[in-house]
Motif scaffolding. Structure first.
Motif, PDB file in Angstrom:
ATOM      1  N   LEU A   1       0.833  -1.200   0.000  1.00  0.00           N
ATOM      2  CA  LEU A   1       0.000   0.000   0.000  1.00  0.00           C
ATOM      3  C   LEU A   1       0.871   1.255   0.000  1.00  0.00           C
ATOM      4  CD1 LEU A   1      -2.826   1.244   0.083  1.00  0.00           C
ATOM      5  CD2 LEU A   1      -2.730   1.073   2.590  1.00  0.00           C
ATOM      6  N   TYR A   2       1.942   1.241   0.758  1.00  0.00           N
ATOM      7  CA  TYR A   2       2.889   2.358   0.798  1.00  0.00           C
ATOM      8  C   TYR A   2       3.422   2.644  -0.602  1.00  0.00           C
ATOM      9  CZ  TYR A   2       7.305   4.742   2.195  1.00  0.00           C
ATOM     10  OH  TYR A   2       8.345   5.613   2.352  1.00  0.00           O
TER      11      TYR A   2
ATOM     12  N   GLY B   1       0.894  13.189   4.571  1.00  0.00           N
ATOM     13  CA  GLY B   1       0.726  12.774   5.965  1.00  0.00           C
ATOM     14  C   GLY B   1       0.506  11.278   6.081  1.00  0.00           C
ATOM     15  N   THR B   2      -0.279  10.733   5.174  1.00  0.00           N
ATOM     16  CA  THR B   2      -0.564   9.295   5.188  1.00  0.00           C
ATOM     17  C   THR B   2       0.692   8.478   4.915  1.00  0.00           C
ATOM     18  OG1 THR B   2      -2.858   9.651   4.527  1.00  0.00           O
ATOM     19  CG2 THR B   2      -1.918   7.481   4.065  1.00  0.00           C
ATOM     20  N   VAL B   3       1.414   8.804   3.828  1.00  0.00           N
ATOM     21  CA  VAL B   3       2.597   7.988   3.506  1.00  0.00           C
ATOM     22  C   VAL B   3       3.716   8.192   4.517  1.00  0.00           C
ATOM     23  CG1 VAL B   3       2.105   7.637   1.048  1.00  0.00           C
ATOM     24  CG2 VAL B   3       3.441   9.630   1.757  1.00  0.00           C
ATOM     25  N   LYS B   4       3.772   9.368   5.120  1.00  0.00           N
ATOM     26  CA  LYS B   4       4.760   9.596   6.185  1.00  0.00           C
ATOM     27  C   LYS B   4       4.492   8.628   7.341  1.00  0.00           C
ATOM     28  CE  LYS B   4       3.966  12.740   9.125  1.00  0.00           C
ATOM     29  NZ  LYS B   4       3.632  14.032   9.741  1.00  0.00           N
TER      30      LYS B   4
ATOM     31  N   LEU C   1       6.534   1.278   8.983  1.00  0.00           N
ATOM     32  CA  LEU C   1       7.353   0.268   8.292  1.00  0.00           C
ATOM     33  C   LEU C   1       8.842   0.355   8.650  1.00  0.00           C
ATOM     34  CD1 LEU C   1       5.592   0.505   4.823  1.00  0.00           C
ATOM     35  CD2 LEU C   1       5.573  -1.492   6.356  1.00  0.00           C
ATOM     36  N   GLY C   2       9.209   1.361   9.440  1.00  0.00           N
ATOM     37  CA  GLY C   2      10.603   1.488   9.853  1.00  0.00           C
ATOM     38  C   GLY C   2      11.491   2.225   8.868  1.00  0.00           C
TER      39      GLY C   2
ATOM     40  N   ALA D   1      10.338   8.759   6.043  1.00  0.00           N
ATOM     41  CA  ALA D   1       9.381   9.555   6.821  1.00  0.00           C
ATOM     42  C   ALA D   1       9.858  11.006   6.915  1.00  0.00           C
ATOM     43  CB  ALA D   1       9.177   8.955   8.204  1.00  0.00           C
ATOM     44  N   ALA D   2      11.150  11.203   7.118  1.00  0.00           N
ATOM     45  CA  ALA D   2      11.687  12.561   7.221  1.00  0.00           C
ATOM     46  C   ALA D   2      11.542  13.310   5.896  1.00  0.00           C
ATOM     47  CB  ALA D   2      13.152  12.515   7.652  1.00  0.00           C
ATOM     48  N   LEU D   3      11.835  12.642   4.783  1.00  0.00           N
ATOM     49  CA  LEU D   3      11.686  13.277   3.472  1.00  0.00           C
ATOM     50  C   LEU D   3      10.226  13.613   3.185  1.00  0.00           C
ATOM     51  CD1 LEU D   3      14.073  11.044   1.314  1.00  0.00           C
ATOM     52  CD2 LEU D   3      14.420  13.456   1.925  1.00  0.00           C
TER      53      LEU D   3
END
Length: 169
Positions: free
Chosen positions: A16-17, A124-127, A133-134, A139-141
């Motif tokens: 999904l990511y 926001g969702t994919v972050k 997911l680690g 997440a930072a990008l």
């Protein structure tokens, strides 16, 4: 890695990511095409410049997403973001409207803010997915892009204060 072409199953959060990242990549590339048209249609110099500034930012955001997908062993293209297609079409309709300049600019801001709100939600969702997911670096990008979208939305809000008053006259 799983191929995320149309019709492939999404079996877990990582799938999904990847699917959502491909969707965002499509959204950003569509926006790269739309923003120059919005800038051309804007009468207010600050709004015109705002759209052009966001164009450069959007290109960088697309590159960020592409780099994440490449790192995951996936291709950035191959998916079409239907939501962005609709939002771009809304903006195109406003560009074609016969309206006094301030009113058209107010409509362009409305279209632009709809895009920004969609992108804020998407990033926001994919972050969040990246964090779960680690993928801390991802997440930072993605948070950087989310924050840029929020800042653009605020700039549009500031411009709207003056333009909406001019449009109401």
């Amino acid at each position: 890695m799983a191929n995320q072409a149309l019709g492939m199953e999404i079996n877990d959060l990582k799938d999904l990511y990847i699917e959502q990242l491909q969707d965002i990549y499509s959204a950003e590339t569509q926006l790269v095409e739309a923003l120059p048209k919005m800038a051309d249609a804007a009468a207010t110099p600050e709004l015109k410049q705002g759209f052009l500034d966001h164009l450069a930012q959007t290109r960088t955001q697309a590159e960020r997403v592409a780099s994440i997908l490449t790192e995951l062993g996936e291709q950035p293209g191959g998916k079409t973001c239907k939501a962005m297609q609709g939002l771009v079409e809304e903006g195109s309709e406003m560009i074609k409207e016969k309206a006094v300049p301030a009113v058209k600019d107010a409509g362009l801001i409305a279209a632009g803010q709809r895009v920004e709100h969609y992108e804020i939600a998407a990033y926001g969702t994919v972050k969040t997915y990246a964090s779960v997911l680690g993928y801390g670096q991802h997440a930072a990008l993605l948070e950087t892009s989310e924050n840029e979208e929020k800042a653009t939305d605020q700039k549009l809000t500031m411009l709207a204060r003056e333009i909406n008053v001019a449009a109401s006259a």
